[in-house]
Design a protein around this motif. Structure first.
Motif, PDB file in Angstrom:
ATOM      1  N   GLU A 199       0.845  -1.214   0.000  1.00 56.45           N
ATOM      2  CA  GLU A 199       0.000   0.000   0.000  1.00 56.45           C
ATOM      3  C   GLU A 199       0.872   1.252   0.000  1.00 56.45           C
ATOM      4  O   GLU A 199       0.574   2.226  -0.696  1.00 56.45           O
ATOM      5  N   ALA A 200       1.939   1.209   0.783  1.00 56.95           N
ATOM      6  CA  ALA A 200       2.826   2.376   0.872  1.00 56.95           C
ATOM      7  C   ALA A 200       3.411   2.686  -0.498  1.00 56.95           C
ATOM      8  O   ALA A 200       3.484   3.848  -0.919  1.00 56.95           O
ATOM      9  N   ALA A 202       2.146   1.862  -3.483  1.00 56.42           N
ATOM     10  CA  ALA A 202       1.088   2.349  -4.380  1.00 56.42           C
ATOM     11  C   ALA A 202       0.779   3.818  -4.080  1.00 56.42           C
ATOM     12  O   ALA A 202       0.669   4.648  -4.989  1.00 56.42           O
ATOM     13  N   THR A 203       0.696   4.162  -2.794  1.00 58.45           N
ATOM     14  CA  THR A 203       0.365   5.540  -2.393  1.00 58.45           C
ATOM     15  C   THR A 203       1.476   6.506  -2.789  1.00 58.45           C
ATOM     16  O   THR A 203       1.223   7.607  -3.296  1.00 58.45           O
ATOM     17  N   ALA A 204       2.731   6.095  -2.543  1.00 60.55           N
ATOM     18  CA  ALA A 204       3.858   6.989  -2.828  1.00 60.55           C
ATOM     19  C   ALA A 204       3.966   7.290  -4.324  1.00 60.55           C
ATOM     20  O   ALA A 204       4.434   8.356  -4.717  1.00 60.55           O
ATOM     21  N   HIS A 205       3.534   6.332  -5.164  1.00 56.41           N
ATOM     22  CA  HIS A 205       3.621   6.552  -6.616  1.00 56.41           C
ATOM     23  C   HIS A 205       2.382   7.257  -7.180  1.00 56.41           C
ATOM     24  O   HIS A 205       2.354   7.592  -8.365  1.00 56.41           O
ATOM     25  N   THR A 206       1.336   7.466  -6.348  1.00 51.58           N
ATOM     26  CA  THR A 206       0.144   8.178  -6.856  1.00 51.58           C
ATOM     27  C   THR A 206      -0.213   9.337  -5.925  1.00 51.58           C
ATOM     28  O   THR A 206      -1.272   9.333  -5.294  1.00 51.58           O
ATOM     29  N   PRO A 207       0.670  10.325  -5.810  1.00 50.77           N
ATOM     30  CA  PRO A 207       0.364  11.464  -4.930  1.00 50.77           C
ATOM     31  C   PRO A 207      -0.863  12.216  -5.445  1.00 50.77           C
ATOM     32  O   PRO A 207      -1.089  12.284  -6.652  1.00 50.77           O
ATOM     33  N   GLN A 208      -1.626  12.784  -4.520  1.00 47.30           N
ATOM     34  CA  GLN A 208      -2.828  13.539  -4.916  1.00 47.30           C
ATOM     35  C   GLN A 208      -2.595  15.044  -4.832  1.00 47.30           C
ATOM     36  O   GLN A 208      -3.400  15.830  -5.320  1.00 47.30           O
ATOM     37  N   SER A 209      -1.484  15.432  -4.167  1.00 44.34           N
ATOM     38  CA  SER A 209      -1.166  16.859  -4.059  1.00 44.34           C
ATOM     39  C   SER A 209       0.310  16.970  -3.689  1.00 44.34           C
ATOM     40  O   SER A 209       0.956  15.966  -3.379  1.00 44.34           O
ATOM     41  N   PRO A 218       2.852   9.150   5.907  1.00 47.29           N
ATOM     42  CA  PRO A 218       2.997   7.785   6.439  1.00 47.29           C
ATOM     43  C   PRO A 218       3.593   6.815   5.407  1.00 47.29           C
ATOM     44  O   PRO A 218       4.445   5.994   5.747  1.00 47.29           O
ATOM     45  N   ALA A 219       3.182   6.932   4.144  1.00 45.30           N
ATOM     46  CA  ALA A 219       3.673   5.988   3.127  1.00 45.30           C
ATOM     47  C   ALA A 219       5.181   6.132   2.939  1.00 45.30           C
ATOM     48  O   ALA A 219       5.920   5.150   2.919  1.00 45.30           O
ATOM     49  N   ARG A 220       5.646   7.380   2.813  1.00 48.15           N
ATOM     50  CA  ARG A 220       7.084   7.574   2.557  1.00 48.15           C
ATOM     51  C   ARG A 220       7.920   7.264   3.801  1.00 48.15           C
ATOM     52  O   ARG A 220       9.032   6.755   3.685  1.00 48.15           O
ATOM     53  N   ARG A 221       7.378   7.594   4.975  1.00 47.08           N
ATOM     54  CA  ARG A 221       8.128   7.269   6.203  1.00 47.08           C
ATOM     55  C   ARG A 221       8.281   5.756   6.333  1.00 47.08           C
ATOM     56  O   ARG A 221       9.328   5.249   6.709  1.00 47.08           O
ATOM     57  N   ARG A 222       7.215   5.057   6.002  1.00 47.59           N
ATOM     58  CA  ARG A 222       7.240   3.600   6.091  1.00 47.59           C
ATOM     59  C   ARG A 222       8.298   3.017   5.138  1.00 47.59           C
ATOM     60  O   ARG A 222       9.071   2.132   5.510  1.00 47.59           O
ATOM     61  N   LEU A 223       8.331   3.523   3.904  1.00 52.08           N
ATOM     62  CA  LEU A 223       9.292   2.999   2.921  1.00 52.08           C
ATOM     63  C   LEU A 223      10.736   3.350   3.322  1.00 52.08           C
ATOM     64  O   LEU A 223      11.655   2.558   3.123  1.00 52.08           O
ATOM     65  N   ALA A 224      10.918   4.545   3.891  1.00 60.22           N
ATOM     66  CA  ALA A 224      12.259   4.929   4.355  1.00 60.22           C
ATOM     67  C   ALA A 224      12.676   3.999   5.490  1.00 60.22           C
ATOM     68  O   ALA A 224      13.815   3.518   5.543  1.00 60.22           O
ATOM     69  N   TYR A 225      11.718   3.717   6.380  1.00 67.14           N
ATOM     70  CA  TYR A 225      12.019   2.818   7.500  1.00 67.14           C
ATOM     71  C   TYR A 225      12.435   1.431   6.988  1.00 67.14           C
ATOM     72  O   TYR A 225      13.401   0.838   7.472  1.00 67.14           O
ATOM     73  N   ASP A 226      11.705   0.925   5.978  1.00 66.02           N
ATOM     74  CA  ASP A 226      12.028  -0.405   5.429  1.00 66.02           C
ATOM     75  C   ASP A 226      13.476  -0.438   4.947  1.00 66.02           C
ATOM     76  O   ASP A 226      14.212  -1.393   5.176  1.00 66.02           O
TER      77      ASP A 226
END
Length: 696
Positions: A199-200, A202-209, A218-226
């Protein structure tokens, strides 16, 4: 799961298997460090374009990207060679001219038929008061309007790859991301309200603003953490792997260390005593020592290293100390030898300069065990250098030594203990990235008898006045360094600057008073010039930055740094550390050419305010970024695609404690979460670490 999991194979296939990517495009992608679909998945958009339709372009602002429905009015083919093709269209309030260079008329007439409605999107600018859109990004029929989306992600590109190609390839790569089990600590995921990995992405690649593009979502923090978790798991595995291997117990008797400490004219600082105790415990313990000793300029690391090496010798082993340059290696030799020999320990030096019979004799003595402590440059690691019984390796000033090199180091002896020393105070966030596999000791006190250094700023316009001042100080018996500027990054230009300054100062103070040292000199000349300065025969030493690390002349109490605005903070701090080593009041003069840029001014003022290397290094990191600070090329620093270790130091610390704690529970990564972590290591290209588990 020792081989790559099947579910990940599609992400590691050739790039050509993605839609819209041929052989040539794949080669172009390689310039972006993208070689597999996996790399595209971790390449996130860095900005975005608002594509929500407006009624009329008159809403502005100009220039900006706008999307607007229009009616096609007429085509205006070029009126001469090299002129553009124009199409006039109308929105609800005004006329817009679409401008195309090198266009085919037939193609544009079918794309924009007169009288039809089209949705156009692109950069609108005003030209002589008239709205223009050169080469629209999109021209769509009303039925196709939905395909545009409201906010379009924009990816970093390289020449030869368009946004369209990139978006198509990324979409294809994302379709290959498998459902994966959760590898992060479940309590942390719920506390931070993080989405799952898929989900992170998918969200990071489809920003809405634009807000969705910040590192704090949350999505980018999660991916950075990974990414940080994969890196810290690798370091924790390397640490555990080393600890599983039986170390070499080096228990000292005190018979070599005691006479050395008794002969010192001062008592070691509390910090030195604490660190010596940590090292003594490490060496006597069952695991190999792997310790980083951080000490600010002049905190007395050499004494700590000597005690560690003497402990190894007391236990019947040999020790080696490696320095980055020949000047430093020889200086260590002259500092260590008198103390060690008083304790009956044989110290010798090996550098690239040793050749023929001399070298052969040293190697034979080393292999026979007649040399107890060897000091040298990286020449000590050449294949033909064999020790009788190496127990401890000390690496000085090697912040250019990555994890891999540290692992290789042990090959010179059975279970070699390692002590890495640096005088470059490393901000905590970077210490975690670079040295997360090591135990860390910090020397945070200055030995007694060291005087604080007064730092002053002076404009280059006051040069003559400064030289007069220097002359009087030299007549009083004081010694000074004069460091010449870094001219751009050019060795030859810096050299010219040093030679010019040397000639002028020599003309002023006389042949005997002034010496010169720079990186291009033959080693013997350089050493001779240093030796004359150390002996007090020359009063002033003109140098390029070769004197930056470790040079120790207690009588030198003045440091002039010319062109100080061109140096980084860490370098200025290192250079200033060359004075203030004796009992005389010391001064560091930062000479600059006005006007100063904002960053340079901040740097120089900070130098005036503090001598605290850790405070300086944090500020340096803030101003310059991690790559510059360590010299990315040699740093052994991993390249993160999403995480930013300096700005996300908190995440890095969380990842480290998570990885270390989890490996205590599941050292072989066999539980369901352990299996998931293996998947993460494969996915982030840290799979070398998995081999450490199986090697045991």
């Amino acid at each position: 799961m020792s081989g790559r999991p099947d579910a990940l194979f599609p992400l590691f296939a050739e790039l050509e298997t993605l839609p819209g990517v041929g052989k040539k495009t794949a080669q172009t992608f390689a310039q972006m460090d993208v070689a597999r679909p996996r790399d595209l998945v971790f390449t996130l958009p860095h900005t975005g374009i608002e594509r929500r339709p407006v009624e009329t372009v008159q809403e502005g602002p100009f220039p900006s990207v706008m999307t607007v429905p229009v009616t096609v009015l007429r085509h205006l083919p070029p009126t001469g060679h090299g002129r553009p093709y124009r199409v006039e269209v109308q929105d609800t309030a005004t006329t817009i001219t679409l401008v195309y260079f090198h266009a085919r008329a037939a193609f544009l007439q079918s794309l924009l038929p007169v009288g039809e409605v089209r949705i156009i999107s692109g950069r609108v600018e005003l030209y002589d008061g008239q709205a223009q859109m050169p080469h629209p990004d999109h021209v769509l029929t009303p039925e196709e309007a939905d395909t545009l989306g409201g906010f379009e992600p924009v990816y970093p590109l390289t020449a030869g790859i368009t946004q369209k190609t990139m978006q198509k390839a990324v979409t294809g790569a994302l379709e290959r991301v498998p459902e994966v089990a959760e590898w992060a600590d479940p309590a942390l995921v719920s506390q931070e309200s993080w989405p799952s990995f898929a989900e992170a992405l998918a969200t990071a690649h489809t920003p809405q603003s634009m807000r969705d593009l910040t590192a704090e979502t949350p999505a980018r923090r999660r991916l950075a953490y990974d990414e940080l978790l994969a890196h810290q798991t690798t370091l924790a595995l390397a640490r555990a792997h080393r600890r599983r291997k039986p170390g070499r117990v080096l228990e000292g008797t005190g018979r070599r260390v005691r006479p050395v400490l008794d002969a010192l004219p001062y008592t070691p600082t509390g910090a030195q005593q604490r660190v010596i105790a940590e090292i003594t415990e490490d060496l006597a313990g069952p695991h190999r020592m792997n310790r980083l000793l951080q000490g600010d300029v002049g905190a007395g690391k050499t004494l700590v290293a000597l005690v560690a090496m003497l402990l190894a010798v007391e236990a019947g082993a040999q020790a080696v100390m490696m320095a980055p340059t020949e000047i430093l290696a020889r200086q260590h030799l002259s500092a260590l030898r008198p103390l060690a020999e008083a304790a009956g320990v044989v110290v010798d030096v090996l550098t690239g300069r040793d050749k023929g019979k001399d070298r052969a004799a040293k190697l034979a003595a080393l292999e026979a065990g007649d040399i107890h402590i060897l000091v040298g440059t990286h020449a000590v690691f050449q294949d033909d250098v064999a020790f009788h019984d190496l127990g401890l390796a000390v690496i000085d000033e090697q912040h250019r030594f990555g994890v891999r090199e540290r692992m290789r180091l042990g090959a010179k002896g059975a279970a070699v203990n390692v002590l890495v020393m640096t005088a470059t105070p490393i901000p905590r966030s970077l210490a975690l990235v670079t040295y997360g596999d090591m135990d860390v000791s910090i020397l945070d006190e200055k030995p007694p008898g060291r005087t604080p250094v007064k730092t002053a700023l002076a404009s280059a316009a006051r040069l003559d006045e400064l030289v007069d001042h220097l002359g009087r100080a030299m007549e009083d018996g004081r010694q000074a360094y004069w460091v010449c500027p870094l001219v751009e990054e050019s060795e030859t230009l810096s050299l010219t600057a040093a030679e010019e300054r040397f000639k002028r100062l020599r003309a002023r103070f006389g042949e005997e008073q002034v010496g010169l040292v720079h990186g291009q000199m033959p080693v013997a000349e350089k050493d001779a010039a240093m030796a004359r300065f150390v002996a007090g025969e020359t009063r002033l030493l003109v140098a390029t930055t070769v004197i930056e690390v470790g040079v120790d002349v207690p009588n030198a109490s003045i440091m002039v740094i010319e062109g100080a605005e061109h140096f980084g903070l860490a370098q200025l701090h290192q250079l200033r550390g060359r004075v203030g080593r004796g009992s005389a009041a010391s001064t560091c003069l930062l000479l600059y050419a006005p006007p100063l840029g904002e960053t340079a001014e901040r740097r120089l003022k900070l130098m005036r305010e503090t001598e605290d290397g850790f405070r300086i290094s944090e500020a340096d990191l803030e101003m310059r970024g991690a790559g510059d600070l360590i010299g990315t090329a040699q740093s052994g620093l991993p390249r993160f695609r999403i995480a930013d270790p300096e700005r996300q130091a908190g995440l890095m610390a969380m990842a480290q404690s998570d990885a270390r704690a989890f490996l205590v529970q599941d050292p072989k990564l066999q539980t369901p979460r352990g299996e998931a972590l293996r998947m993460l290591l494969w996915l982030t290209g840290q799979d070398e670490a998995i081999r450490l588990i199986s090697v045991g």
